[in-house]
Design a protein around this motif. Structure first.
Motif, PDB file in Angstrom:
ATOM      1  N   HIS A   5       7.187   0.725  -8.099  1.00 16.28           N
ATOM      2  CA  HIS A   5       8.524   0.783  -7.505  1.00 16.28           C
ATOM      3  C   HIS A   5       9.428   1.725  -8.312  1.00 16.28           C
ATOM      4  O   HIS A   5      10.228   2.459  -7.748  1.00 16.28           O
ATOM      5  N   ALA A   6       9.276   1.695  -9.632  1.00 18.03           N
ATOM      6  CA  ALA A   6      10.074   2.590 -10.470  1.00 18.03           C
ATOM      7  C   ALA A   6       9.744   4.048 -10.163  1.00 18.03           C
ATOM      8  O   ALA A   6      10.643   4.895 -10.081  1.00 18.03           O
ATOM      9  N   ARG A   7       8.470   4.356  -9.963  1.00 19.30           N
ATOM     10  CA  ARG A   7       8.084   5.729  -9.625  1.00 19.30           C
ATOM     11  C   ARG A   7       8.641   6.131  -8.263  1.00 19.30           C
ATOM     12  O   ARG A   7       9.059   7.269  -8.073  1.00 19.30           O
ATOM     13  N   VAL A   8       8.637   5.208  -7.329  1.00 21.38           N
ATOM     14  CA  VAL A   8       9.201   5.499  -6.011  1.00 21.38           C
ATOM     15  C   VAL A   8      10.708   5.756  -6.140  1.00 21.38           C
ATOM     16  O   VAL A   8      11.252   6.620  -5.454  1.00 21.38           O
ATOM     17  N   LEU A   9      11.368   5.026  -7.037  1.00 23.69           N
ATOM     18  CA  LEU A   9      12.800   5.273  -7.265  1.00 23.69           C
ATOM     19  C   LEU A   9      13.051   6.719  -7.683  1.00 23.69           C
ATOM     20  O   LEU A   9      14.006   7.346  -7.229  1.00 23.69           O
ATOM     21  N   LEU A  10      12.202   7.248  -8.556  1.00 28.20           N
ATOM     22  CA  LEU A  10      12.344   8.652  -8.950  1.00 28.20           C
ATOM     23  C   LEU A  10      12.264   9.562  -7.739  1.00 28.20           C
ATOM     24  O   LEU A  10      13.010  10.531  -7.623  1.00 28.20           O
ATOM     25  N   ALA A  32       7.080  12.841  -0.267  1.00 28.28           N
ATOM     26  CA  ALA A  32       6.937  14.044   0.569  1.00 28.28           C
ATOM     27  C   ALA A  32       5.482  14.367   0.872  1.00 28.28           C
ATOM     28  O   ALA A  32       5.173  14.860   1.964  1.00 28.28           O
ATOM     29  N   ALA A  33       4.568  14.098  -0.049  1.00 28.73           N
ATOM     30  CA  ALA A  33       3.157  14.435   0.148  1.00 28.73           C
ATOM     31  C   ALA A  33       2.355  13.315   0.812  1.00 28.73           C
ATOM     32  O   ALA A  33       1.193  13.496   1.147  1.00 28.73           O
ATOM     33  N   SER A  34       2.959  12.173   0.997  1.00 28.00           N
ATOM     34  CA  SER A  34       2.254  11.016   1.566  1.00 28.00           C
ATOM     35  C   SER A  34       2.310  11.044   3.087  1.00 28.00           C
ATOM     36  O   SER A  34       3.307  11.439   3.673  1.00 28.00           O
ATOM     37  N   ARG A  35       1.214  10.583   3.675  1.00 33.45           N
ATOM     38  CA  ARG A  35       1.142  10.507   5.134  1.00 33.45           C
ATOM     39  C   ARG A  35       0.843   9.066   5.540  1.00 33.45           C
ATOM     40  O   ARG A  35       0.344   8.282   4.735  1.00 33.45           O
ATOM     41  N   ILE A  36       1.123   8.760   6.765  1.00 33.79           N
ATOM     42  CA  ILE A  36       0.822   7.423   7.290  1.00 33.79           C
ATOM     43  C   ILE A  36      -0.674   7.140   7.145  1.00 33.79           C
ATOM     44  O   ILE A  36      -1.074   6.018   6.819  1.00 33.79           O
ATOM     45  N   ALA A  63       0.841  -1.206   0.000  1.00 28.96           N
ATOM     46  CA  ALA A  63       0.000   0.000   0.000  1.00 28.96           C
ATOM     47  C   ALA A  63       0.872   1.251   0.000  1.00 28.96           C
ATOM     48  O   ALA A  63       0.586   2.221  -0.710  1.00 28.96           O
ATOM     49  N   ALA A  64       1.950   1.239   0.761  1.00 33.32           N
ATOM     50  CA  ALA A  64       2.854   2.395   0.820  1.00 33.32           C
ATOM     51  C   ALA A  64       3.476   2.654  -0.543  1.00 33.32           C
ATOM     52  O   ALA A  64       3.566   3.811  -0.976  1.00 33.32           O
ATOM     53  N   VAL A  65       3.881   1.610  -1.228  1.00 34.95           N
ATOM     54  CA  VAL A  65       4.478   1.774  -2.558  1.00 34.95           C
ATOM     55  C   VAL A  65       3.455   2.421  -3.496  1.00 34.95           C
ATOM     56  O   VAL A  65       3.785   3.350  -4.247  1.00 34.95           O
ATOM     57  N   ARG A  66       2.200   1.957  -3.457  1.00 39.21           N
ATOM     58  CA  ARG A  66       1.173   2.545  -4.319  1.00 39.21           C
ATOM     59  C   ARG A  66       0.944   4.022  -3.977  1.00 39.21           C
ATOM     60  O   ARG A  66       0.846   4.865  -4.869  1.00 39.21           O
ATOM     61  N   VAL A  67       0.890   4.329  -2.685  1.00 37.59           N
ATOM     62  CA  VAL A  67       0.671   5.717  -2.259  1.00 37.59           C
ATOM     63  C   VAL A  67       1.860   6.584  -2.639  1.00 37.59           C
ATOM     64  O   VAL A  67       1.688   7.677  -3.199  1.00 37.59           O
ATOM     65  N   PHE A  68       3.079   6.133  -2.365  1.00 43.33           N
ATOM     66  CA  PHE A  68       4.276   6.917  -2.703  1.00 43.33           C
ATOM     67  C   PHE A  68       4.363   7.134  -4.214  1.00 43.33           C
ATOM     68  O   PHE A  68       4.748   8.210  -4.670  1.00 43.33           O
ATOM     69  N   ALA A  69       4.007   6.112  -4.994  1.00 42.93           N
ATOM     70  CA  ALA A  69       4.059   6.235  -6.450  1.00 42.93           C
ATOM     71  C   ALA A  69       3.030   7.248  -6.943  1.00 42.93           C
ATOM     72  O   ALA A  69       3.297   8.016  -7.861  1.00 42.93           O
TER      73      ALA A  69
END
Length: 189
Positions: A101-106, A28-32, A17-23
């Protein structure tokens, strides 16, 4: 009787879920709270699995890194250049199969995070430089090719990755063979 929760399975669900939210939103804009909502759990459940957003990011990166290490650990068969081509194809396929995951890498590249991207780059460059060294020793490379070309090959893959993420008309899966043609066949004697 209270419901038993598989702690490892719950942590994996929260991490996914975190990966989807971060992507989707960026780190920076994601919260728990966003991660909890995406996972369908209470905010407290996230904190039972991890202590912070940074730990979620680190765990997401660790998933990527494990996949990358698996690619590097699979030696393949054939000449050094054939194995290099196979490594490029496998890396592109792995990245294309995990776009979040690729988007999170960016995001990791752009933000100051506790993630050591240099270590991942070092592993890839070392593996590629080793294959280039072997190909050179076998007389397969044209003159002037050295270990510094490993960074160029990594850069070609990542440049294609960035274009794919920025422009949905670009298909990463279609770029493996052009990367091989330029970064492997272009080095051949």
């Amino acid at each position: 009787m209270p419901k038993r929760v598989d702690v490892n399975a719950r942590r994996a669900e929260i991490l996914d879920a975190a990966v989807r939210v971060f992507a989707r939103k960026g780190f920076a804009a994601s919260r728990i709270e966003d991660v909890a909502a995406e996972a369908g759990v209470a905010k407290g459940s996230v904190y039972l699995a991890v202590s912070s957003r940074e730990e979620l990011l680190t765990a997401a990166f660790d998933q990527y890194r494990a996949r990358a290490e698996e690619q590097l650990a699979t030696p393949g068969t054939g000449s050094a250049l054939e194995r290099l081509a196979a490594l490029i194809r496998a890396t592109v396929a792995m990245l294309a199969a995990h776009p979040d995951h690729a988007r999170v890498l960016l995001d990791v590249w752009a933000a100051r995070t506790p993630i050591d991207m240099a270590a991942v780059y070092t592993e890839y460059r070392s593996a590629i430089a080793e294959l280039l060294g072997e190909a050179g020793a076998d007389g397969q490379l044209r003159p002037g090719i050295g270990p510094e070309h490993a960074a160029v090959i990594v850069g070609a893959i990542e440049g294609c990755l960035v274009q794919w993420l920025a422009d949905d008309r670009v298909r990463l899966e279609d770029l493996a063979e052009p990367i091989v043609a330029i970064c492997v066949e272009g080095l051949r004697r």
